[in-house]
Structure formats: structure tokens, C-alpha cells
Design a protein around this motif. Structure first.
Motif, short mmCIF file in Angstrom:
data_model
loop_
_atom_site.label_atom_id
_atom_site.label_comp_id
_atom_site.label_asym_id
_atom_site.label_seq_id
_atom_site.Cartn_x
_atom_site.Cartn_y
_atom_site.Cartn_z
N LEU A 114 0.36 -1.29 -0.23
CA LEU A 114 0.01 -0.13 0.09
C LEU A 114 0.92 1.21 0.31
CD1 LEU A 114 -2.96 -0.82 2.86
CD2 LEU A 114 -3.53 -0.14 -0.40
N ARG A 115 1.94 1.54 1.05
CA ARG A 115 2.56 2.40 0.31
C ARG A 115 3.20 2.79 -0.53
NH1 ARG A 115 -0.38 4.87 4.48
NH2 ARG A 115 0.01 3.93 6.11
N PHE A 214 -6.82 -0.33 -2.97
CA PHE A 214 -5.88 0.41 -3.06
C PHE A 214 -5.86 1.22 -3.74
CE2 PHE A 214 -2.61 -4.22 -3.08
CZ PHE A 214 -3.62 -4.21 -2.04
N GLU A 215 -7.24 1.07 -4.98
CA GLU A 215 -7.06 2.28 -5.82
C GLU A 215 -7.00 3.77 -4.66
OE1 GLU A 215 -10.39 0.96 -8.81
OE2 GLU A 215 -8.71 -0.01 -9.91
N ALA A 216 -8.27 3.50 -3.79
CA ALA A 216 -7.85 5.03 -3.48
C ALA A 216 -6.82 4.88 -2.52
CB ALA A 216 -8.94 4.41 -1.87
N ALA A 223 -2.28 12.14 -3.07
CA ALA A 223 -2.57 13.83 -2.90
C ALA A 223 -1.84 13.83 -1.85
CB ALA A 223 -3.88 13.37 -1.80
N ALA A 224 -1.18 12.63 -1.36
CA ALA A 224 0.16 13.28 0.27
C ALA A 224 1.19 13.63 -0.74
CB ALA A 224 0.31 12.06 0.86
N ALA A 225 1.82 13.46 -1.80
CA ALA A 225 2.89 13.72 -2.68
C ALA A 225 3.03 15.09 -2.83
CB ALA A 225 3.28 12.48 -3.79
N GLY A 226 1.73 15.70 -3.14
CA GLY A 226 1.09 16.72 -3.77
C GLY A 226 0.83 17.65 -2.97
N PRO A 231 -2.31 9.01 3.94
CA PRO A 231 -3.34 8.49 4.31
C PRO A 231 -3.47 7.47 5.91
CG PRO A 231 -2.49 7.14 2.83
CD PRO A 231 -1.05 8.21 3.16
N LYS A 232 -4.80 7.21 6.69
CA LYS A 232 -4.68 6.99 7.60
C LYS A 232 -4.91 4.99 7.31
CE LYS A 232 -4.93 10.94 10.37
NZ LYS A 232 -3.34 11.28 10.89
#
Length: 232
Positions: A114-115, A214-216, A223-226, A231-232
Motif C-alpha cells: 500500500l505504501r 488499493f486504488e483509494a 494527494a500526499a505527494a502533492g 492516508p490513515k
């Protein structure tokens, strides 16, 4: 007759552990499907601390946490194969490996899928290291406990089926038969056991379920990279 109910989810490897143990013991039970995103009042009543599945309710008394439930089943119903050995040292070793799989193995393997970036690489390394240890413990045995399915095999169920789907979705090859031939043989023996293969969730349905997750997560990572939060 004892009343046995299992609150669980079809997609959960933790729920599946309990179903396998009950079926190995020949215990009749009622499966109550829970929506993990909209938990029932009964589930919250029976497991007010963690608010999670699975929960086994035996004659109105709830038992929570899959490792605890597995031992409870083994001690309560003598019919069928023993899930834990009788020898105190061997029982301690089973508890050690079961706890290690839950606390180190499963989180690392899920993170590997996931990461992204350094966090993923670290998780892949941790997963590989644990798999090497597990490979060494088999020592030519069909199962971790010898010739019959035991508690460690049941706890490791996520590796034989769920993780294979996860790594396929993530495009990884952490656990393969080429890298870990003994584990590959164990997976074949475990998944081809009648009780196991008759009760596994359909692979296509499980793949579809986790693909959405996985897509979510991938979208959240982007979004985090931006600049967004992790994500929690």
C-alpha cells in the motif's frame, strides 16, 4: 446444545481463521456478517474495547481477538485435531510465531503493497526477512506444526491467499515459490486441504474488493505527494 455465533466479515483473514478452527473441530456455528464500515450495535456491545471483528459468542459470552479465540476454541472443544501442541515449550513457540505474524508480518506485508517510496522499500525488506525465518522453520514438514494444520498455519492464512492477491494488485513479487520453495509447498498443502479450499472467499470477488481499496490508497498517496496528509 451450545450456542455459537461468529461475528465476522467474508473478506477478513481474521474471520476466516475462526471459521477454519471451528470447522476443524466440527463445531456448528452461526455466521453473522458485519459491515466493518457500519458496525452493528451487537458487535459494539460484544467488543466495546477494540470494536472489531471477529467476535465469537459462546452461550452468550463474547470472546474477542482472533489469537485469543483460537486458543479458546482449542481448549473448549476437544473433538477434532489439537490446534496447539501439549508440550509447554512447543506451545510457547506457537504463541511466539502467531504473535510475530500478527504484529510484524501482516502489517509489514500490507505496507509493502500500500505504501510508496522509502516506506514501501523498508516494508518489503521487513517482509522478506520474516519470510526467510518462516522458510527455515518448516524443515521439510507439510505444515508449521508437523503433518496436520495447527494454529500457526491458521494464523498465517493471510500469506497463502490474501497477501498473494495484495502483491499481485501492487505489482510486487515478495512471496514467490521461486524465492521461498518451502513456503510455496506449504501454501499448496494448506490451500488444497479440503476444509480450507471449501471455505475460502472467491478470489475474483476478493480481488475486486481489495482493488477498490488499493486504488483509494493510491489516490491518497498521490494527494500526499502533492502536499496533502498521509492516508490513515
Amino acid at each position: 446444545m451450545a450456542e455459537v455465533k461468529l461475528y465476522g466479515s467474508w473478506s477478513s483473514p481474521f474471520s476466516h481463521r475462526i471459521e477454519v478452527a471451528l470447522k476443524l473441530k466440527g463445531v456448528e456455528y452461526e455466521f453473522i456478517s458485519e459491515d466493518v464500515h457500519n458496525k452493528s450495535p451487537l458487535l459494539l456491545k460484544y467488543n466495546p474495547v477494540h470494536k472489531k471483528i471477529p467476535v465469537l459468542v459462546h452461550n452468550g459470552k463474547p470472546i474477542c481477538e482472533s489469537l485469543v479465540i483460537l486458543e479458546y476454541i482449542d481448549e473448549t472443544w476437544e473433538e477434532g485435531p489439537s490446534l496447539l501442541p501439549k508440550d509447554p515449550y512447543e506451545r510457547a513457540m506457537v504463541r511466539f510465531w502467531a504473535k510475530l505474524l500478527d504484529e510484524k508480518g501482516l502489517p509489514a506485508m500490507l505496507k509493502a503493497c500500500l505504501r510508496i517510496g522509502e516506506e514501501q522499500e523498508k516494508a518489503k525488506e521487513e517482509s522478506t526477512e520474516l519470510l526467510k525465518f518462516l522458510e527455515g522453520t518448516l524443515s521439510g514438514n507439510k505444515f508449521f506444526g508437523g503433518d496436520t494444520i495447527g494454529m500457526v498455519d491458521i494464523v498465517a492464512n493471510f500469506m497463502s491467499y490474501w497477501f498473494i492477491i495484495w502483491q499481485e494488485l501492487a505489482g510486487l513479487q515478495v512471496l514467490t515459490k521461486e524465492k521461498f520453495p518451502k513456503l510455496g509447498e506449504w501454501m499448496d498443502e494448506y490451500l488444497n486441504s479440503d476444509i480450507i479450499k471449501e471455505n475460502l472467499p472467491p478470489k475474483d470477488k476478493l480481488t475486486e474488493y481489495f482493488q477498490a481499496r488499493f486504488e483509494a490508497t493510491a489516490a491518497a498517496n498521490a494527494a500526499a505527494a502533492g502536499g496533502g496528509g498521509l492516508p490513515k
